[in-house]
Design a protein around this motif. Sequence first.
Motif, PDB file in Angstrom:
ATOM      1  N   THR A   4      43.822  31.232  14.811  1.00 44.73           N
ATOM      2  CA  THR A   4      43.185  30.445  13.758  1.00 44.73           C
ATOM      3  C   THR A   4      42.414  31.353  12.815  1.00 44.73           C
ATOM      4  OG1 THR A   4      42.989  28.591  15.282  1.00 44.73           O
ATOM      5  CG2 THR A   4      41.638  28.512  13.311  1.00 44.73           C
ATOM      6  N   THR A   8      43.272  31.544   8.865  1.00 42.42           N
ATOM      7  CA  THR A   8      42.203  31.138   7.957  1.00 42.42           C
ATOM      8  C   THR A   8      41.798  32.289   7.051  1.00 42.42           C
ATOM      9  OG1 THR A   8      41.407  29.616   9.646  1.00 42.42           O
ATOM     10  CG2 THR A   8      39.923  30.070   7.840  1.00 42.42           C
ATOM     11  N   GLN A  47      44.179  24.173  10.919  1.00 41.44           N
ATOM     12  CA  GLN A  47      42.855  23.783  11.395  1.00 41.44           C
ATOM     13  C   GLN A  47      42.875  22.452  12.157  1.00 41.44           C
ATOM     14  OE1 GLN A  47      40.378  25.849  11.329  1.00 41.44           O
ATOM     15  NE2 GLN A  47      41.584  27.291  10.146  1.00 41.44           N
TER      16      GLN A  47
END
Length: 105
Positions: A4, A8, A47
Motif C-alpha cells: 500500500t 500510494t 486503499q
Amino acid sequence: DVATLQVTYQLKILTTAVFFVIIIGKRISAAQWASLLILILGVSLVQIPENYAEAFEVKEGQDRMHGITIVIIACISSGFASVYYEKILKGATAASSIWVKNVQL
C-alpha cells in the motif's frame, strides 16, 4: 503494509505535475491529465480494504490514517522539491561555471 505504501507513493507523480503547472508554468495536455486521474483512481482502489471486518480491526502499533497522511506529506514535499530544484537549475545563468553546477547537483 508495504504494498500500500508503494502504490500510494505513486501520487508523487501527480503532485509533481501540479507543482510543474504552478511553479514552472508548464502546460499539461488533456491526455496527460486523464492519465493522472486514472493514476488517482488506481491509488484510491488500492486503499479500499479487501475485507471490511479486518479493515476496522485495530492492530497494535498500526494506524492506517496516520500512515497514509505521512505518505501524502512525503509525496507533496518530494514533488515540490523536485520542481523547485529544476527551476533553480534552469534559472542558472549560462555564465555559471561547471563547478557551481556540480555543487548544485
